[in-house]
Design a protein around this motif. Sequence first.
Motif, PDB file in Angstrom:
ATOM      1  N   ARG A 127      42.892  45.293  36.096  1.00  0.00           N
ATOM      2  CA  ARG A 127      43.454  43.993  36.452  1.00  0.00           C
ATOM      3  C   ARG A 127      42.664  42.851  35.813  1.00  0.00           C
ATOM      4  O   ARG A 127      43.225  41.818  35.449  1.00  0.00           O
ATOM      5  CB  ARG A 127      43.490  43.825  37.976  1.00  0.00           C
ATOM      6  CG  ARG A 127      44.596  44.637  38.630  1.00  0.00           C
ATOM      7  CD  ARG A 127      44.790  44.236  40.070  1.00  0.00           C
ATOM      8  NE  ARG A 127      43.644  44.558  40.900  1.00  0.00           N
ATOM      9  CZ  ARG A 127      43.453  45.737  41.479  1.00  0.00           C
ATOM     10  NH1 ARG A 127      44.327  46.708  41.311  1.00  0.00           N
ATOM     11  NH2 ARG A 127      42.399  45.952  42.232  1.00  0.00           N
ATOM     12  N   THR A 128      41.351  43.037  35.670  1.00  0.00           N
ATOM     13  CA  THR A 128      40.536  42.023  35.005  1.00  0.00           C
ATOM     14  C   THR A 128      40.959  41.887  33.547  1.00  0.00           C
ATOM     15  O   THR A 128      41.091  40.768  33.027  1.00  0.00           O
ATOM     16  CB  THR A 128      39.044  42.396  35.081  1.00  0.00           C
ATOM     17  OG1 THR A 128      38.651  42.491  36.453  1.00  0.00           O
ATOM     18  CG2 THR A 128      38.185  41.346  34.400  1.00  0.00           C
ATOM     19  N   LEU A 129      41.184  43.022  32.888  1.00  0.00           N
ATOM     20  CA  LEU A 129      41.666  42.986  31.507  1.00  0.00           C
ATOM     21  C   LEU A 129      43.043  42.343  31.426  1.00  0.00           C
ATOM     22  O   LEU A 129      43.323  41.559  30.519  1.00  0.00           O
ATOM     23  CB  LEU A 129      41.721  44.406  30.929  1.00  0.00           C
ATOM     24  CG  LEU A 129      40.386  45.051  30.580  1.00  0.00           C
ATOM     25  CD1 LEU A 129      40.602  46.505  30.174  1.00  0.00           C
ATOM     26  CD2 LEU A 129      39.708  44.291  29.454  1.00  0.00           C
ATOM     27  N   THR A 130      43.898  42.705  32.371  1.00  0.00           N
ATOM     28  CA  THR A 130      45.240  42.125  32.390  1.00  0.00           C
ATOM     29  C   THR A 130      45.168  40.616  32.547  1.00  0.00           C
ATOM     30  O   THR A 130      45.882  39.870  31.862  1.00  0.00           O
ATOM     31  CB  THR A 130      46.071  42.730  33.533  1.00  0.00           C
ATOM     32  OG1 THR A 130      46.193  44.139  33.337  1.00  0.00           O
ATOM     33  CG2 THR A 130      47.466  42.123  33.575  1.00  0.00           C
ATOM     34  N   ALA A 131      44.313  40.163  33.457  1.00  0.00           N
ATOM     35  CA  ALA A 131      44.156  38.725  33.671  1.00  0.00           C
ATOM     36  C   ALA A 131      43.701  38.043  32.388  1.00  0.00           C
ATOM     37  O   ALA A 131      44.210  36.966  32.021  1.00  0.00           O
ATOM     38  CB  ALA A 131      43.152  38.466  34.790  1.00  0.00           C
ATOM     39  N   TYR A 132      42.755  38.651  31.692  1.00  0.00           N
ATOM     40  CA  TYR A 132      42.263  38.063  30.441  1.00  0.00           C
ATOM     41  C   TYR A 132      43.389  37.930  29.420  1.00  0.00           C
ATOM     42  O   TYR A 132      43.585  36.868  28.822  1.00  0.00           O
ATOM     43  CB  TYR A 132      41.132  38.913  29.875  1.00  0.00           C
ATOM     44  CG  TYR A 132      40.772  38.564  28.449  1.00  0.00           C
ATOM     45  CD1 TYR A 132      40.239  37.314  28.147  1.00  0.00           C
ATOM     46  CD2 TYR A 132      40.988  39.464  27.414  1.00  0.00           C
ATOM     47  CE1 TYR A 132      39.926  36.977  26.840  1.00  0.00           C
ATOM     48  CE2 TYR A 132      40.672  39.131  26.108  1.00  0.00           C
ATOM     49  CZ  TYR A 132      40.136  37.891  25.824  1.00  0.00           C
ATOM     50  OH  TYR A 132      39.842  37.553  24.531  1.00  0.00           O
ATOM     51  N   HIS A 133      44.152  39.000  29.240  1.00  0.00           N
ATOM     52  CA  HIS A 133      45.218  38.968  28.243  1.00  0.00           C
ATOM     53  C   HIS A 133      46.341  38.002  28.637  1.00  0.00           C
ATOM     54  O   HIS A 133      46.909  37.316  27.777  1.00  0.00           O
ATOM     55  CB  HIS A 133      45.783  40.374  28.036  1.00  0.00           C
ATOM     56  CG  HIS A 133      44.827  41.308  27.369  1.00  0.00           C
ATOM     57  ND1 HIS A 133      44.269  41.066  26.134  1.00  0.00           N
ATOM     58  CD2 HIS A 133      44.300  42.500  27.772  1.00  0.00           C
ATOM     59  CE1 HIS A 133      43.455  42.050  25.788  1.00  0.00           C
ATOM     60  NE2 HIS A 133      43.454  42.940  26.774  1.00  0.00           N
ATOM     61  N   LEU A 134      46.640  37.915  29.933  1.00  0.00           N
ATOM     62  CA  LEU A 134      47.706  37.023  30.365  1.00  0.00           C
ATOM     63  C   LEU A 134      47.299  35.551  30.282  1.00  0.00           C
ATOM     64  O   LEU A 134      48.151  34.670  30.142  1.00  0.00           O
ATOM     65  CB  LEU A 134      48.129  37.345  31.801  1.00  0.00           C
ATOM     66  CG  LEU A 134      48.902  38.642  32.020  1.00  0.00           C
ATOM     67  CD1 LEU A 134      49.260  38.810  33.483  1.00  0.00           C
ATOM     68  CD2 LEU A 134      50.169  38.669  31.176  1.00  0.00           C
ATOM     69  N   MET A 135      46.005  35.271  30.378  1.00  0.00           N
ATOM     70  CA  MET A 135      45.547  33.890  30.347  1.00  0.00           C
ATOM     71  C   MET A 135      45.404  33.345  28.931  1.00  0.00           C
ATOM     72  O   MET A 135      45.216  32.145  28.742  1.00  0.00           O
ATOM     73  CB  MET A 135      44.203  33.765  31.081  1.00  0.00           C
ATOM     74  CG  MET A 135      44.305  34.018  32.568  1.00  0.00           C
ATOM     75  SD  MET A 135      45.435  32.859  33.372  1.00  0.00           S
ATOM     76  CE  MET A 135      45.777  33.737  34.891  1.00  0.00           C
ATOM     77  N   ARG A 136      45.511  34.195  27.955  1.00  0.00           N
ATOM     78  CA  ARG A 136      45.445  33.715  26.573  1.00  0.00           C
ATOM     79  C   ARG A 136      46.684  32.879  26.276  1.00  0.00           C
ATOM     80  O   ARG A 136      47.755  33.092  26.835  1.00  0.00           O
ATOM     81  CB  ARG A 136      45.343  34.889  25.598  1.00  0.00           C
ATOM     82  CG  ARG A 136      44.040  35.669  25.703  1.00  0.00           C
ATOM     83  CD  ARG A 136      43.990  36.766  24.660  1.00  0.00           C
ATOM     84  NE  ARG A 136      43.972  36.221  23.322  1.00  0.00           N
ATOM     85  CZ  ARG A 136      42.944  36.337  22.483  1.00  0.00           C
ATOM     86  NH1 ARG A 136      41.856  36.958  22.872  1.00  0.00           N
ATOM     87  NH2 ARG A 136      43.000  35.829  21.278  1.00  0.00           N
ATOM     88  N   HIS A 137      46.530  31.942  25.373  1.00  0.00           N
ATOM     89  CA  HIS A 137      47.639  31.039  25.052  1.00  0.00           C
ATOM     90  C   HIS A 137      48.821  31.776  24.437  1.00  0.00           C
ATOM     91  O   HIS A 137      49.966  31.343  24.555  1.00  0.00           O
ATOM     92  CB  HIS A 137      47.158  29.942  24.102  1.00  0.00           C
ATOM     93  CG  HIS A 137      46.181  28.998  24.721  1.00  0.00           C
ATOM     94  ND1 HIS A 137      46.475  28.227  25.824  1.00  0.00           N
ATOM     95  CD2 HIS A 137      44.891  28.713  24.408  1.00  0.00           C
ATOM     96  CE1 HIS A 137      45.428  27.506  26.157  1.00  0.00           C
ATOM     97  NE2 HIS A 137      44.448  27.768  25.320  1.00  0.00           N
ATOM     98  N   ASP A 138      48.563  32.887  23.763  1.00  0.00           N
ATOM     99  CA  ASP A 138      49.639  33.633  23.098  1.00  0.00           C
ATOM    100  C   ASP A 138      50.179  34.758  23.975  1.00  0.00           C
ATOM    101  O   ASP A 138      50.862  35.656  23.494  1.00  0.00           O
ATOM    102  CB  ASP A 138      49.156  34.202  21.758  1.00  0.00           C
ATOM    103  CG  ASP A 138      47.931  35.116  21.927  1.00  0.00           C
ATOM    104  OD1 ASP A 138      47.375  35.160  23.044  1.00  0.00           O
ATOM    105  OD2 ASP A 138      47.540  35.770  20.942  1.00  0.00           O
ATOM    106  N   ALA A 139      49.898  34.705  25.286  1.00  0.00           N
ATOM    107  CA  ALA A 139      50.330  35.782  26.180  1.00  0.00           C
ATOM    108  C   ALA A 139      51.853  35.826  26.271  1.00  0.00           C
ATOM    109  O   ALA A 139      52.532  34.805  26.260  1.00  0.00           O
ATOM    110  CB  ALA A 139      49.737  35.577  27.574  1.00  0.00           C
ATOM    111  N   ALA A 140      52.376  37.038  26.354  1.00  0.00           N
ATOM    112  CA  ALA A 140      53.818  37.240  26.513  1.00  0.00           C
ATOM    113  C   ALA A 140      54.042  38.513  27.304  1.00  0.00           C
ATOM    114  O   ALA A 140      53.294  39.478  27.175  1.00  0.00           O
ATOM    115  CB  ALA A 140      54.504  37.330  25.152  1.00  0.00           C
ATOM    116  N   ALA A 141      55.064  38.488  28.142  1.00  0.00           N
ATOM    117  CA  ALA A 141      55.400  39.678  28.925  1.00  0.00           C
ATOM    118  C   ALA A 141      56.303  40.583  28.091  1.00  0.00           C
ATOM    119  O   ALA A 141      57.147  40.114  27.333  1.00  0.00           O
ATOM    120  CB  ALA A 141      56.103  39.273  30.217  1.00  0.00           C
ATOM    121  N   ALA A 142      56.102  41.904  28.230  1.00  0.00           N
ATOM    122  CA  ALA A 142      56.938  42.887  27.531  1.00  0.00           C
ATOM    123  C   ALA A 142      58.160  43.181  28.397  1.00  0.00           C
ATOM    124  O   ALA A 142      58.241  44.207  29.082  1.00  0.00           O
ATOM    125  CB  ALA A 142      56.143  44.154  27.248  1.00  0.00           C
TER     126      ALA A 142
END
Length: 202
Positions: free
Chosen positions: A53-68
């Motif tokens: 979940r920590t990794l997920t949070a990091y990736h989702l908080m990036r400006h280029d984050a997108a849901a699959a």
Amino acid sequence: MHKLLDILASGVHDAKNQLFIAESMIAAAEAAHGIPLGEARYAIESAANRLSRTLTAYHLMRHDAAAAVTPTIVGDVCDEVMLAQKKHLAERGIMLSIDCQVFDEWPLDRDLVTDMLNNAVQNAGRFARKTVHLSATTDDNWLCLRVEDDGPGFATLPPPVGTGLMVAERLAKLHHRHERQGSLLLSNHGALGGARFELRLP
């Protein structure tokens, strides 16, 4: 800064994988020798999931984050959460019930939504007295995923934002369709008298 964060994320990813390997080794030893180590496996698995979940949070908080986002059978998601959580909750005397009234596919990020629901059910299980309930319904072209419990409810609203809530809020916003954006609703008006965690996706 992003390069440093990527290096740290890589280290967290490796640590998470090692925990899952340790959990599988313990499971094999448990099966081979008949030693009940379920609680130890669950503790390791929980730690690995927290890192995930920590990794997920990091990736989702990036400006280029997108849901699959892909068409997903909602009932399959609910069944997966039930399979992952029911036994652990039962060992603590808590019953997990599920009511999925959505029979069609829905556009969502299956992996992230499943992880979020698992986290919500785990959190509810920490405060529930006897029951945790997961439901899936539709309301005016919204998918409503709710986790409710019969515990004392949130001590404060809004509650302190942890990794799980941060991920859930970001995940909701990444689901948007026809100018409608997903949302996260938290309340103490659950059907069981305790807390309600509700994710609404368009």
